[in-house]
Write an enzyme that holds these catalytic residues in place. Structure first.
Site, mmCIF file in Angstrom:
data_model
loop_
_atom_site.group_PDB
_atom_site.id
_atom_site.type_symbol
_atom_site.label_atom_id
_atom_site.label_comp_id
_atom_site.label_asym_id
_atom_site.label_seq_id
_atom_site.Cartn_x
_atom_site.Cartn_y
_atom_site.Cartn_z
ATOM 1 N N CYS A 15 58.042 50.813 -80.481
ATOM 2 C CA CYS A 15 56.613 51.108 -80.562
ATOM 3 C C CYS A 15 56.324 52.268 -81.531
ATOM 4 O O CYS A 15 56.722 53.408 -81.303
ATOM 5 C CB CYS A 15 56.127 51.458 -79.158
ATOM 6 N N ASP A 42 43.994 38.906 -75.417
ATOM 7 C CA ASP A 42 42.978 39.527 -74.565
ATOM 8 C C ASP A 42 43.036 41.040 -74.775
ATOM 9 O O ASP A 42 43.757 41.528 -75.657
ATOM 10 C CB ASP A 42 43.202 39.142 -73.092
ATOM 11 N N CYS A 75 54.949 55.361 -71.208
ATOM 12 C CA CYS A 75 55.892 55.044 -72.288
ATOM 13 C C CYS A 75 57.349 55.234 -71.858
ATOM 14 O O CYS A 75 58.229 54.487 -72.287
ATOM 15 C CB CYS A 75 55.582 55.896 -73.505
ATOM 16 N N CYS A 111 58.618 52.108 -70.472
ATOM 17 C CA CYS A 111 58.217 50.897 -71.202
ATOM 18 C C CYS A 111 59.442 50.252 -71.868
ATOM 19 O O CYS A 111 60.223 50.943 -72.532
ATOM 20 C CB CYS A 111 57.178 51.257 -72.247
ATOM 21 N N GLU A 132 41.778 31.874 -65.588
ATOM 22 C CA GLU A 132 41.405 32.504 -66.861
ATOM 23 C C GLU A 132 39.889 32.618 -66.987
ATOM 24 O O GLU A 132 39.381 33.609 -67.499
ATOM 25 C CB GLU A 132 41.982 31.720 -68.051
ATOM 26 N N TYR A 189 40.317 32.640 -76.869
ATOM 27 C CA TYR A 189 41.348 33.237 -76.025
ATOM 28 C C TYR A 189 41.806 32.256 -74.931
ATOM 29 O O TYR A 189 43.010 32.023 -74.750
ATOM 30 C CB TYR A 189 40.851 34.548 -75.382
ATOM 31 N N CYS A 213 51.345 49.742 -70.218
ATOM 32 C CA CYS A 213 50.651 50.254 -71.403
ATOM 33 C C CYS A 213 49.156 50.360 -71.091
ATOM 34 O O CYS A 213 48.316 49.676 -71.659
ATOM 35 C CB CYS A 213 50.905 49.302 -72.581
#
Ligand code: SF4
Length: 360
Positions: free
Chosen positions: A214, A146, A205, A208, A45, A128, A198
């Site tokens: 969405c 994030d 899409c 997805c 991270e 985060y 995305c």
């Protein structure tokens, strides 16, 4: 225009199902049934802030080969860590990485704290990263946000407030979605969806798993989100580098102070970096030795997070021995030995520029 908010139960179910089949295999990621290693998650991270998974993979392997445990990292010299970090930029992160390793090993018996709050107190661990470690490693019901999660969430909710002002609200939306069961997997699923499906410019899409949830997709305008304010223009700073070479071919270098920009790293001496251009006369008053200076052609450019830097080079040969004032403040290094030092990218560019003496 569709306004109903997505149903969290359905979002969780669809996304976790998708993740179980499509989640990325990453060197720091645990497989089903394995216990996550906090050292791996933390290291990855910290490395991933500001750069891509592709770049981080090589560095992560390099670090683990050299320092397979946090104890080994804590016992390393800072200079070794900075050296291994070269190319990842933002060296403050490497310094904090080393500090945190020492605190965890020296004061916490080698164990990471397991709450977001306690993690946030460690050097270099912000909101985060604390949330990411807490949920991925310790399965806490918290929500790391994030850039990927921010994008997916703002699209799911068709959230039109401008960022960064709207970040707090996006965090609230993301926490509404976070499940009590498998929160860490859910966070990683959102990250993977944001990274592979995305996308910022071309969201896929059709493929997805959340297209039925969405709002941006239903409204036909996913690319409109997240709404961002225009970035402030970076200013330009300018400086003159002093390239001093001894008869034996060694070049003058020094170490930057431990704190601040590029702290603890090696560099060729230079004037301050300021907005106003330096004249030749002004610059040589700041030179580390008196000598016969000549200005090399061309300029070296580099961009830091908050400013652009333009450097020119003044070169001189050192005829006298090392008995000038402040001689002990400097290192004398053969160009073939530059790779042994933690040289930031801008200084590598300077060395390359001098070697070529070409106009850029
Ligand atoms: Fe992103 Fe499209 Fe999926 Fe919405 S449907 S989350 S915009 S990929």
């Amino acid at each position: 225009m569709y306004k109903n908010i997505p149903n969290p139960v359905l979002v969780r179910r669809r996304l976790l199902r998708w993740y179980d089949q499509n989640g990325r295999e990453l060197p720091w990621r645990y497989k089903k049934g394995q216990i996550p290693d906090p050292y791996y998650v933390w290291l990855s991270e910290i490395m991933l802030a500001q750069t891509t998974v592709k770049v981080v993979k090589g560095y992560f392997d390099k670090f683990l080969n050299r320092w397979p445990t946090i104890e080994k990292l804590a016992n390393a010299e800072l200079d070794e860590v900075l050296h291994a970090w070269q190319g990842l930029g933002y060296y403050a992160r490497a310094r904090n990485l080393h500090k945190t390793a020492k605190i965890i090993v020296g004061e916490m018996g080698g164990h990471f704290p397991d709450t977001e709050l306690a993690l946030r107190k460690l050097p270099g661990i912000g909101d985060y990263t604390a949330a990411a470690i807490a949920t991925i490693v310790f399965n806490k019901v918290v929500t790391p946000v994030d850039a990927n999660i921010e994008r997916v969430t703002s699209r799911l909710f068709a959230f039109g407030d401008m960022l960064p002002k709207g970040k707090m609200q996006i965090r609230k939306f993301a926490s509404v979605l976070t499940p009590n069961a498998r929160p860490g997997d859910f966070a990683q699923a959102l990250m993977d969806l944001g990274s592979g499906v995305c996308n910022p410019k071309k969201p896929d899409c059709k493929n997805c798993p959340l297209k039925l949830d969405c709002l941006a997709f239903m409204n036909g305008n996913p690319n409109h989100y997240p709404v961002k304010s225009v970035k402030p223009v970076r200013n330009v700073r300018r400086g003159m580098v002093f390239w001093v070479i001894r008869k034996d071919g060694r070049v003058m270098m020094r170490l930057r102070s431990k704190t601040g920009l590029l702290g603890g790293m090696a560099e060729f001496p230079s004037t301050d970096w300021r907005e106003k251009d330096w004249t030749f006369g002004e610059a040589i008053k700041k030179s580390p030795i008196s000598g016969s200076w000549r200005q090399l052609d061309g300029m070296i450019r580099h961009t830091f997070s908050h400013f652009h830097l333009e450097l020119r080079v003044l070169a001189a040969d050192l005829k006298m021995e090392n008995n000038f004032k402040d001689a002990n403040k400097f290192l004398w290094v053969l160009p073939s030995q530059f790779p042994n030092y933690a040289l930031p990218s801008i200084m590598k560019k300077v060395a390359h520029h001098v070697a070529n003496e070409t106009i850029r």
